[in-house]
Design a protein around this motif. Structure first.
Motif, mmCIF file in Angstrom:
data_model
loop_
_atom_site.group_PDB
_atom_site.id
_atom_site.type_symbol
_atom_site.label_atom_id
_atom_site.label_comp_id
_atom_site.label_asym_id
_atom_site.label_seq_id
_atom_site.Cartn_x
_atom_site.Cartn_y
_atom_site.Cartn_z
ATOM 1 N N ILE A 154 16.150 4.187 0.321
ATOM 2 C CA ILE A 154 16.169 4.596 -1.192
ATOM 3 C C ILE A 154 15.066 3.845 -1.750
ATOM 4 C CG2 ILE A 154 17.494 4.486 -3.303
ATOM 5 C CD1 ILE A 154 20.073 4.719 -1.500
ATOM 6 N N LEU A 155 14.621 2.596 -1.586
ATOM 7 C CA LEU A 155 13.570 2.015 -2.200
ATOM 8 C C LEU A 155 12.419 2.538 -1.814
ATOM 9 C CD1 LEU A 155 14.889 -1.797 -2.210
ATOM 10 C CD2 LEU A 155 14.329 -0.278 -4.165
ATOM 11 N N MET A 156 12.154 2.822 -0.428
ATOM 12 C CA MET A 156 10.918 3.763 0.051
ATOM 13 C C MET A 156 10.648 4.868 -0.770
ATOM 14 S SD MET A 156 11.300 2.636 4.001
ATOM 15 C CE MET A 156 10.097 3.705 4.504
ATOM 16 N N GLY A 157 11.736 5.692 -0.841
ATOM 17 C CA GLY A 157 11.564 7.015 -1.630
ATOM 18 C C GLY A 157 11.129 6.664 -2.762
ATOM 19 N N ALA A 158 11.890 5.869 -3.654
ATOM 20 C CA ALA A 158 11.635 5.634 -5.042
ATOM 21 C C ALA A 158 10.010 5.001 -5.086
ATOM 22 C CB ALA A 158 12.360 4.489 -5.702
ATOM 23 N N GLY A 159 9.606 4.362 -4.026
ATOM 24 C CA GLY A 159 8.122 3.801 -4.512
ATOM 25 C C GLY A 159 7.488 5.108 -4.187
ATOM 26 N N ALA A 160 7.513 5.733 -2.989
ATOM 27 C CA ALA A 160 6.805 6.947 -3.143
ATOM 28 C C ALA A 160 6.558 8.001 -4.358
ATOM 29 C CB ALA A 160 7.235 7.589 -1.932
ATOM 30 N N VAL A 161 7.902 8.114 -4.938
ATOM 31 C CA VAL A 161 7.901 9.053 -5.946
ATOM 32 C C VAL A 161 7.131 8.200 -7.287
ATOM 33 C CG1 VAL A 161 9.541 9.797 -7.932
ATOM 34 C CG2 VAL A 161 10.066 9.850 -5.699
ATOM 35 N N VAL A 162 7.456 6.977 -7.372
ATOM 36 C CA VAL A 162 6.540 6.151 -8.578
ATOM 37 C C VAL A 162 5.147 6.303 -8.181
ATOM 38 C CG1 VAL A 162 6.323 3.781 -9.474
ATOM 39 C CG2 VAL A 162 8.576 4.885 -9.238
ATOM 40 N N PHE A 163 4.749 6.072 -6.993
ATOM 41 C CA PHE A 163 3.215 6.146 -6.558
ATOM 42 C C PHE A 163 2.617 7.382 -7.011
ATOM 43 C CE2 PHE A 163 -0.228 6.860 -3.783
ATOM 44 C CZ PHE A 163 -0.894 5.851 -3.911
ATOM 45 N N VAL A 164 3.313 8.582 -6.686
ATOM 46 C CA VAL A 164 2.892 9.865 -6.944
ATOM 47 C C VAL A 164 2.638 10.033 -8.327
ATOM 48 C CG1 VAL A 164 3.325 12.413 -6.752
ATOM 49 C CG2 VAL A 164 3.356 10.849 -4.676
ATOM 50 N N ILE A 165 3.984 9.672 -9.103
ATOM 51 C CA ILE A 165 3.758 9.911 -10.653
ATOM 52 C C ILE A 165 2.518 9.073 -11.424
ATOM 53 C CG2 ILE A 165 4.790 9.275 -12.768
ATOM 54 C CD1 ILE A 165 7.618 10.034 -11.368
ATOM 55 N N GLY A 166 2.263 7.784 -10.560
ATOM 56 C CA GLY A 166 1.436 6.836 -11.082
ATOM 57 C C GLY A 166 -0.125 7.925 -10.830
ATOM 58 N N LEU A 167 -0.109 8.188 -9.745
ATOM 59 C CA LEU A 167 -1.358 9.136 -9.620
ATOM 60 C C LEU A 167 -1.657 10.270 -10.564
ATOM 61 C CD1 LEU A 167 -1.713 9.235 -5.444
ATOM 62 C CD2 LEU A 167 -3.176 7.925 -7.070
ATOM 63 N N ILE A 168 -0.625 11.017 -10.690
ATOM 64 C CA ILE A 168 -0.773 12.078 -11.613
ATOM 65 C C ILE A 168 -1.154 11.355 -13.039
ATOM 66 C CG2 ILE A 168 0.843 14.043 -13.005
ATOM 67 C CD1 ILE A 168 2.235 14.082 -10.069
ATOM 68 N N PHE A 169 -0.309 10.437 -13.441
ATOM 69 C CA PHE A 169 -0.852 10.088 -14.914
ATOM 70 C C PHE A 169 -2.318 9.520 -14.879
ATOM 71 C CE2 PHE A 169 3.601 9.115 -15.765
ATOM 72 C CZ PHE A 169 3.918 10.254 -16.734
#
Length: 87
Positions: free
Chosen positions: A35-50
């Motif tokens: 779950i933490l790995m999935g959340a980390g991947a999502v936060v990373f992608v959102i950071g790239l988008i921003f």
């Protein structure tokens, strides 16, 4: 900052999922790691988008002619969406 947070979440999740071999009765550490790995991947992608969204700029070109002298003046201004107004 969100890119770093995503990486940290992913690393902590990978450690919990793959490196720690401890059984506790109240939690499944492997599932928490995934779950933490999935959340980390999502936060990373959102950071790239921003980050990409923040880099977009707009350029405005205004051309005017002085009626008395006939000289032409061109004014260009470039701004990013997060620039403060008036600066």
């Amino acid at each position: 900052m969100s890119i770093g947070t995503g990486i940290v979440l992913f690393v902590i999740g990978a450690i919990l999922a793959f490196a720690i071999d401890v059984e506790v009765s109240w939690a499944d550490l492997d599932m928490i790691g995934y779950i933490l790995m999935g959340a980390g991947a999502v936060v990373f992608v959102i950071g790239l988008i921003f980050l990409m969204r923040r880099r977009q700029t707009s350029t405005v070109t205004q051309t005017s002619v002085d009626p008395s002298s006939g000289t032409q003046t061109t004014r260009r201004s470039t701004s990013a969406p997060d620039d403060p107004a008036g600066l």
